[in-house]
Design an enzyme around this catalytic site. Structure first.
Site, PDB file in Angstrom:
ATOM      1  N   CYS A 193       5.917  -0.031   7.296  1.00 57.51           N
ATOM      2  CA  CYS A 193       5.551   1.148   6.515  1.00 57.51           C
ATOM      3  C   CYS A 193       6.746   1.576   5.681  1.00 57.51           C
ATOM      4  O   CYS A 193       7.865   1.640   6.186  1.00 57.51           O
ATOM      5  CB  CYS A 193       5.142   2.275   7.464  1.00 57.51           C
ATOM      6  SG  CYS A 193       4.663   3.786   6.605  1.00 57.51           S
ATOM      7  N   LEU A 194       6.505   1.862   4.401  1.00 60.40           N
ATOM      8  CA  LEU A 194       7.611   2.246   3.519  1.00 60.40           C
ATOM      9  C   LEU A 194       8.266   3.556   3.950  1.00 60.40           C
ATOM     10  O   LEU A 194       9.407   3.824   3.577  1.00 60.40           O
ATOM     11  CB  LEU A 194       7.109   2.355   2.067  1.00 60.40           C
ATOM     12  CG  LEU A 194       6.645   1.025   1.433  1.00 60.40           C
ATOM     13  CD1 LEU A 194       6.040   1.289   0.062  1.00 60.40           C
ATOM     14  CD2 LEU A 194       7.790   0.033   1.340  1.00 60.40           C
ATOM     15  N   GLY A 230       0.835  -1.195   0.000  1.00 60.14           N
ATOM     16  CA  GLY A 230       0.000   0.000   0.000  1.00 60.14           C
ATOM     17  C   GLY A 230       0.869   1.243   0.000  1.00 60.14           C
ATOM     18  O   GLY A 230       2.008   1.221   0.468  1.00 60.14           O
ATOM     19  N   GLN A 269       3.028   9.981   0.817  1.00 56.65           N
ATOM     20  CA  GLN A 269       4.336   9.327   0.957  1.00 56.65           C
ATOM     21  C   GLN A 269       5.253   9.596  -0.234  1.00 56.65           C
ATOM     22  O   GLN A 269       6.450   9.342  -0.165  1.00 56.65           O
ATOM     23  CB  GLN A 269       4.162   7.810   1.130  1.00 56.65           C
ATOM     24  CG  GLN A 269       3.521   7.423   2.461  1.00 56.65           C
ATOM     25  CD  GLN A 269       3.379   5.920   2.575  1.00 56.65           C
ATOM     26  OE1 GLN A 269       2.406   5.341   2.119  1.00 56.65           O
ATOM     27  NE2 GLN A 269       4.366   5.274   3.173  1.00 56.65           N
ATOM     28  N   HIS A 293      -4.481   1.430   7.479  1.00 51.65           N
ATOM     29  CA  HIS A 293      -3.119   1.967   7.556  1.00 51.65           C
ATOM     30  C   HIS A 293      -2.940   3.133   6.575  1.00 51.65           C
ATOM     31  O   HIS A 293      -2.409   4.191   6.934  1.00 51.65           O
ATOM     32  CB  HIS A 293      -2.125   0.834   7.246  1.00 51.65           C
ATOM     33  CG  HIS A 293      -0.683   1.243   7.193  1.00 51.65           C
ATOM     34  ND1 HIS A 293       0.284   0.707   8.015  1.00 51.65           N
ATOM     35  CD2 HIS A 293      -0.031   2.136   6.398  1.00 51.65           C
ATOM     36  CE1 HIS A 293       1.456   1.273   7.732  1.00 51.65           C
ATOM     37  NE2 HIS A 293       1.303   2.130   6.748  1.00 51.65           N
ATOM     38  N   GLU A 294      -3.401   2.947   5.343  1.00 53.76           N
ATOM     39  CA  GLU A 294      -3.196   3.995   4.331  1.00 53.76           C
ATOM     40  C   GLU A 294      -4.073   5.215   4.590  1.00 53.76           C
ATOM     41  O   GLU A 294      -3.636   6.355   4.374  1.00 53.76           O
ATOM     42  CB  GLU A 294      -3.449   3.444   2.923  1.00 53.76           C
ATOM     43  CG  GLU A 294      -2.512   2.308   2.492  1.00 53.76           C
ATOM     44  CD  GLU A 294      -1.041   2.605   2.717  1.00 53.76           C
ATOM     45  OE1 GLU A 294      -0.631   3.780   2.635  1.00 53.76           O
ATOM     46  OE2 GLU A 294      -0.290   1.658   3.017  1.00 53.76           O
ATOM     47  N   HIS A 343      -2.488   7.477   6.947  1.00 53.99           N
ATOM     48  CA  HIS A 343      -1.498   8.380   6.330  1.00 53.99           C
ATOM     49  C   HIS A 343      -2.148   9.681   5.857  1.00 53.99           C
ATOM     50  O   HIS A 343      -1.555  10.758   5.965  1.00 53.99           O
ATOM     51  CB  HIS A 343      -0.843   7.717   5.110  1.00 53.99           C
ATOM     52  CG  HIS A 343       0.333   6.847   5.439  1.00 53.99           C
ATOM     53  ND1 HIS A 343       1.470   7.331   6.037  1.00 53.99           N
ATOM     54  CD2 HIS A 343       0.536   5.529   5.255  1.00 53.99           C
ATOM     55  CE1 HIS A 343       2.337   6.338   6.197  1.00 53.99           C
ATOM     56  NE2 HIS A 343       1.799   5.233   5.733  1.00 53.99           N
TER      57      HIS A 343
HETATM   58 NI    NI Z   1       2.638   3.303   5.698  1.00 55.70          NI
END
Ligand code: NI
Length: 169
Positions: A95-96, A46, A51, A137-138, A141
């Site tokens: 998380c990236l 995701g 991000q 989660h997304e 963000h």
């Molecule tokens: Ni993330």
């Protein structure tokens, strides 16, 4: 198409609240495509637009298993969770934007999300399992919330200090 750079802690943009997408046009569709490519290359399941330094309410997902399933890219514009299930399940999330950080988080295991798709059509999706976790989660963000916010304050401060140190070189 070149992939985009993924911002990491302590970039303050990660704490910004993303603004709604006003019109689904070719520019948004192109952004979604490059975000998907960036996500697959990372690799991740995701990615939210913020991000890649675009604080807009747009996210991409694909929770299909690489070896067993066909790719299943999902683009959600202005997503909104309209129903959360009662049962909570723990899942160790990464998380990236927070490389090497894992946090066990309990979230509702099912949900209903309303969003606009890449063709500008409103959609309703019932999700469960990993997809439900990834959607929550997304969307976090988009509101500037990160997985470290589910940690104790002490642990969170340690992670933030570590990332600040890395950023200073
Ligand atoms: Ni993330």
């Amino acid at each position: 198409m070149s992939k985009l750079a993924i911002i990491t802690l302590p970039d303050p943009l990660l704490r910004a609240k993303s603004a709604p997408v006003e019109r689904v046009d070719d520019e948004i569709r192109r952004l979604a495509d490059v975000m998907l490519e960036t996500m697959y290359e990372a690799p991740g399941i995701g990615l939210a637009a913020v991000q890649v330094a675009v604080p807009r309410r747009l996210l991409v997902l694909d929770v299909s298993e690489k070896e067993n399933d066909e790719p299943n890219p999902i683009v959600m514009i202005n997503p909104e969770i309209i129903k959360l299930g009662d049962m909570l399940v723990p899942y160790e999330e990464g998380c990236l934007s927070l490389p090497d950080v894992r946090v066990e988080i309990e979230r509702p295991s099912t949900l209903t999300v309303r969003f606009v798709d890449r063709d500008g059509r409103e959609q309703l999706l019932d999700a469960g399992g990993l997809l439900a976790t990834a959607i929550q989660h997304e969307i976090d963000h988009l509101d500037g919330r990160l997985i470290i916010d589910f940690m104790s304050r002490l642990k969170r401060d340690m992670v933030i200090r570590r990332f600040k140190k890395i950023a200073r070189g």
